[in-house]
Design a protein around this motif. Structure first.
Motif, PDB file in Angstrom:
ATOM      1  N   PHE A 198       0.983  -1.254   0.023  1.00  0.00           N
ATOM      2  CA  PHE A 198       0.170  -0.035  -0.155  1.00  0.00           C
ATOM      3  C   PHE A 198       0.745   1.241  -0.067  1.00  0.00           C
ATOM      4  CE2 PHE A 198      -2.347   3.162   2.159  1.00  0.00           C
ATOM      5  CZ  PHE A 198      -3.465   3.254   1.464  1.00  0.00           C
ATOM      6  N   ARG A 201       2.359   2.130  -3.438  1.00  0.00           N
ATOM      7  CA  ARG A 201       1.355   2.563  -4.598  1.00  0.00           C
ATOM      8  C   ARG A 201       0.518   3.762  -4.062  1.00  0.00           C
ATOM      9  NH1 ARG A 201      -0.922   0.964  -9.239  1.00  0.00           N
ATOM     10  NH2 ARG A 201      -3.324   1.207  -9.370  1.00  0.00           N
ATOM     11  N   VAL A 202       0.161   3.831  -2.887  1.00  0.00           N
ATOM     12  CA  VAL A 202      -0.594   4.977  -2.719  1.00  0.00           C
ATOM     13  C   VAL A 202       0.070   5.919  -1.479  1.00  0.00           C
ATOM     14  CG1 VAL A 202      -2.941   5.459  -1.636  1.00  0.00           C
ATOM     15  CG2 VAL A 202      -2.736   3.422  -2.756  1.00  0.00           C
ATOM     16  N   TYR A 291      -6.023   1.753  -3.659  1.00  0.00           N
ATOM     17  CA  TYR A 291      -5.203   0.757  -4.205  1.00  0.00           C
ATOM     18  C   TYR A 291      -5.557   0.196  -5.364  1.00  0.00           C
ATOM     19  CZ  TYR A 291      -1.552  -3.163  -4.095  1.00  0.00           C
ATOM     20  OH  TYR A 291      -0.850  -3.988  -4.171  1.00  0.00           O
TER      21      TYR A 291
END
Length: 447
Positions: A198, A201-202, A291
């Protein structure tokens, strides 16, 4: 949720991936394999009806050796017969009738093609049911990190989310800090802080923008409700009839009771400092949407649709929907496993003590994230309310460890890593064991 399935329509156990159940219809893969065998047989039969190359050569030589007279006689004979009796056309495939082309059914299409092209013949309900069964049987294809280019679009369909223009989302962002901004900033930095997938990606900035935009959207909706109530009150105040003045009418017990009910409904959002716009835990609930989505705008509309239509009771006021869900965890566990329920009760452990995060976040608080996404595929397909059964399923999976532990608090302080497939299988077996009235409570507890 788009036409959420009823209790009776949910399969009791997921179809096996190796051998289908005896009483279940063959899977789409079986149909495709059968059609391939039939096609190969038809092609082989067609090839066997065609003359060999040697026979075709002899026929051509024989036609060239015919005399001109015989050719003319044959031409006149064919002309006369054509004039009197037209021959019927002969099929080119050895005398067999051509097989009509049939469009594939929704069950026969792959999940990717079903989402990309839509259901055949516009059968939306059939396509939706086929999508649910494919999710249960095959799952949504994804890589080792749980990433799938298809998942967010399936979620949007299952949630029946409206189309959102990106400019609408940008307009909410450009409004700046919402009334809930400070509470959002206090939570976002610790959202899934130990999950490397997580965090890679975020970004925290992306999560802040999403939650702030949702807070503005909820704030605007509350302001609109307040204006509607004020407008109705103004019209009532300026209206008199044969029953007397508005002030006299408003003094009746029935009217006062209705006013108190309206005030309580509106005031239920005031149990937190930023009423009706943000509650702690929404950051974790929003994380899987960001996500899985390919853009913030997609995550925004999916998340907003989810919390306003599927679980508004989880993010409203004092989270009354979450507390109802916790009570249902205790109730369901007492029905399906009385021994385990009595053991936990004897240790003073109710669901309020160990299951609050799992109920509020639909198990998104329990890693790993790819398993959370697979579990959410199932929940969005058959109803987010089934999260209650998924939590009970995790307790049953831990049953032996809990019963053999003198202090189960240590075990339930943090649930073990999610195993989406196992949890789904156990949860589906619980559905038939639950009385209809209890299941009805589960369906509506988050509304």
């Amino acid at each position: 949720m788009a036409t959420s399935p009823t209790k009776e329509s949910i399969p009791s156990i997921p179809p096996s991936k190796s051998t289908p159940p005896l009483d279940a219809p063959p899977s789409p893969r079986s149909h495709r394999a059968l059609r391939r065998l039939q096609s190969a047989h038809a092609l082989g039969q067609q090839a066997s009806n065609q003359p060999s190359l040697i026979s075709q050569h002899h026929r051509q030589v024989l036609q060239r050796n015919l005399s001109p007279a015989k050719k003319d006689a044959g031409s006149r004979a064919r002309s006369n017969s054509d004039a009197t009796n037209m021959p019927s056309p002969t099929p080119a495939s050895g005398g067999r009738r051509p097989v009509p082309v049939r469009r594939p059914t929704a069950e026969a299409l792959s999940l990717d093609r079903l989402i990309r092209d839509g259901p055949p013949d516009g059968d939306l309900l059939g396509g939706l049911e086929a999508t649910r069964l494919k999710i249960l049987d095959q799952g949504i294809k994804s890589d080792g990190d749980g990433m799938s280019s298809l998942r967010i679009y399936i979620w949007l369909i299952l949630l029946n989310a409206p189309v959102l223009e990106t400019d609408t989302y940008l307009a909410l962002i450009h409004r700046g800090a919402s009334p809930a901004y400070s509470k959002i900033r206090n939570d976002t930095f610790r959202t899934l802080a130990t999950d490397p997938l997580f965090r890679r990606r975020v970004s925290e900035a992306s999560l802040i923008r999403l939650l702030n935009a949702v807070a503005w959207k909820l704030h605007d909706a509350k302001e609109e409700r307040a204006r509607s109530v004020t407008s109705i009150g103004a019209r009532t105040k300026n209206t008199a009839n044969e029953h007397g003045s508005p002030e006299l009418q408003a003094s009746t017990p029935a009217v006062r009771s209705g006013q108190r009910a309206l005030a309580l409904k509106e005031g239920s959002d005031t149990a937190i400092s930023e009423p009706g716009t943000y509650v702690q835990g929404m950051n974790v609930l929003a994380a899987p949407f960001l996500y899985a989505a390919r853009s913030e705008a997609e995550a925004f509309i999916a998340f907003h649709r989810f919390i306003t239509h599927e679980c508004p009771g989880y993010v409203r006021g004092a989270m009354d929907g979450v507390h109802k869900g916790l009570a249902l965890v205790d109730k369901v566990l007492a029905i399906v496993d009385p021994k385990l329920s009595l053991y936990l009760t004897g240790k003073g452990m109710s669901a309020e003590l160990y299951a609050f995060p799992s109920v509020l976040t639909l198990c998104a608080c329990t890693p790993p994230l790819p398993e959370v996404l697979r579990l959410w595929d199932f929940l969005f397909a058959y109803g987010a309310h089934l999260n209650i059964l998924c939590i009970v399923a995790q307790l049953l999976i831990l049953r032996n460890s809990i019963l053999s532990s003198p202090s189960p608090t240590k075990i339930l302080r943090s649930f073990p890593p999610l195993q989406a497939e196992t949890i789904k299988e156990v949860a589906l077996t619980l559905i038939k064991k639950i009385p209809d009235d209890v299941y009805a409570e589960i369906v509506i507890h988050a509304k």
